[in-house]
Design an enzyme around this catalytic site. Sequence first.
Site, PDB file in Angstrom:
ATOM      1  N   TRP A 180      15.884  -5.665  10.900  1.00 54.00           N
ATOM      2  CA  TRP A 180      14.520  -6.187  10.918  1.00 54.00           C
ATOM      3  C   TRP A 180      14.506  -7.639  11.370  1.00 54.00           C
ATOM      4  CZ3 TRP A 180      11.480  -4.309   5.974  1.00 54.00           C
ATOM      5  CH2 TRP A 180      11.344  -2.918   6.055  1.00 54.00           C
ATOM      6  N   THR A 239     -12.321  -4.796   3.087  1.00 54.81           N
ATOM      7  CA  THR A 239     -11.207  -5.460   3.769  1.00 54.81           C
ATOM      8  C   THR A 239     -11.595  -5.577   5.239  1.00 54.81           C
ATOM      9  OG1 THR A 239     -10.113  -3.386   4.251  1.00 54.81           O
ATOM     10  CG2 THR A 239      -9.472  -4.496   2.229  1.00 54.81           C
ATOM     11  N   LYS A 270      11.434  -3.947  14.385  1.00 51.96           N
ATOM     12  CA  LYS A 270      12.586  -3.111  14.018  1.00 51.96           C
ATOM     13  C   LYS A 270      13.471  -2.964  15.246  1.00 51.96           C
ATOM     14  CE  LYS A 270       9.764  -0.871  10.580  1.00 51.96           C
ATOM     15  NZ  LYS A 270       8.363  -1.016  11.036  1.00 51.96           N
ATOM     16  N   GLU A 310      -7.812  -7.141  -1.990  1.00 51.79           N
ATOM     17  CA  GLU A 310      -7.531  -6.266  -3.126  1.00 51.79           C
ATOM     18  C   GLU A 310      -7.053  -7.047  -4.353  1.00 51.79           C
ATOM     19  OE1 GLU A 310      -6.661  -5.862  -0.041  1.00 51.79           O
ATOM     20  OE2 GLU A 310      -6.590  -3.757   0.575  1.00 51.79           O
TER      21      GLU A 310
END
Length: 548
Positions: free
Chosen positions: A448, A187, A443, A331
């Site tokens: 959110w 990654t 946040k 992934e």
Amino acid sequence: MLSTMQDVPLTVTRILQHGMSIHGTSQITTWTGEAEPQRRTFAEVGRRATQLANALRDELGIDGDQRVATLMWNNAEHVEAYFAIPSMGAVLHTLNLRLPAEQLVWIVNHAADRAVIVNGSLLPLLAPLLPHLPTVEHVVVAGPGDRSLLTGTDARVHEYEDLIAGRPTTYDWPELDERSAAAMCYTSGTTGDPKGVVYSHRSIYLHSMQVNMAESMGLTDRDTSLVVVPQFHVNAWGLPHATFMTGINMLMPDRFLQPAPLAEMIERERPSHAAAVPTIWQGLLAEVTANPRDLSSMKQVTIGGAACPPSLMEAYDKLGVRLCHAWGMTETSPLGTMAHPPAGLSAEEEWPYRVTQGRFPAGVEARLVGPGGERLPWDGESAGELEVRGAWIAGAYYGGAGGEELRPADKFSEDGWLKTGDVGVISPDGYLTLTDRAKDVIKSGGEWISSVELENALMAHPEVAEAAVVAVPDDKWGERPLATVVLREGAAADYAVLRAFLAERIAKWQLPERWALVPAVPKTSVGKFDKKVIRRQYADGELDVTEL
Ligand code: ADP
């Protein structure tokens, strides 16, 4: 009762044999920057891949599941390596040529690569690293570049063309276990240390079939795909394998990834499909706005790797090019979703589906998990972390030579699902809308705010070229959004105008008070907004921030 069906392993070798015979006349065209590109048929590429496998075994002594790395652009030789290495039972390790030197060193050592096949143009990158790569015994150089940079290296240096010339064009391919390793990719480290994902023959085979389904890219041998997404970035989204299954022709840009040569390639070679991250399409749009080119051959474009701003889709719609949004990760091989709207809708009705990340294929199971670990409904409203599972989804990371596989609790659930780190909602009919990455969400006072929603709204303003929004610490609210904006050339929009523009689309309490104009948004090694860098620039006082 057992089935009565044959148990034939699903392998990359099989894809190679199929592509080079049944689709032997399909072509890989590689841009050279000269009057004529290089053209090679699948039959030739397959033959050369077979010769390469012979050379790797007989000359370099590659054996068993040893790792052979590639540090290459998208080109025919890289495809040859893609098939030669896994088919002989070794493991292809694609290296991301945009990673910082110390990460590349870390990755090569972690994977214990025995050989590196490198494009000559990338020798300035590889040569200084070699003294730090004790496992690398061989360097194979392909294409133009200054070989003298390798003078004094301890590794044995081979010339790609000399190495394969005259080698046998047959190979007694081993019978491989379909679950064994075929390829690996680390990654890009946007979220910490690089982690090695190891694809199996089986996962690659099944993923390729999915890429080829009509509900995904759905191309045939009548198509040519412009593969801009690098072969070192999740196997170019599986295209080299998928194309050998169905004979899709490939147009490879090699190192010519700037907007002008890409535009020229499209006009001259007339690909019907292309795949790349949004920043490539942003760049190309600016280019063709300034210097018009004929892009009309491209019927479908796969765009993913980061959220595609709806304004970008609209702009390409006007050029007759349809961007189709896809979501995935290293992934997930990477195909996780694709945003084809359901049948029978008008263009207007299709729009809300097109701007989602798309729907899941049968091979990818999905669930949303709330902050307390509870399963959330697919009601298009409940936002949670996306978890996925399937035959081409990672269940662990590579632990290094002799090490155990890694299953960090923040990446894998106890029952083995991959925690994507992406936050979003899923509609009752299975369309995923990502609102943010868990670590990028702002946040603010217990609520959110989606950084992606603010960015998309900002980028819809005609004078904004790019915008990235990050969370910054705030005494009163905990976190608040900081908007960093790149204006188009000659544009003069001020913060008050932009804020008023946002206010028409976004709830008032979500509007950023902190603003900064920047010359460019910092990008990661695979062309995504690098929010880590923006947060650091803010913390170090490097940005000229205005508070409204
Ligand atoms: P890295 O995690 O190092 O950036 P990946 O290429 O594996 O490397 O990135 C996967 C991530 O990219 C996803 O988890 C998601 O956050 C983001 N991503 C990919 N496609 C999309 C998309 N269509 N919309 C929004 N985000 C996306």
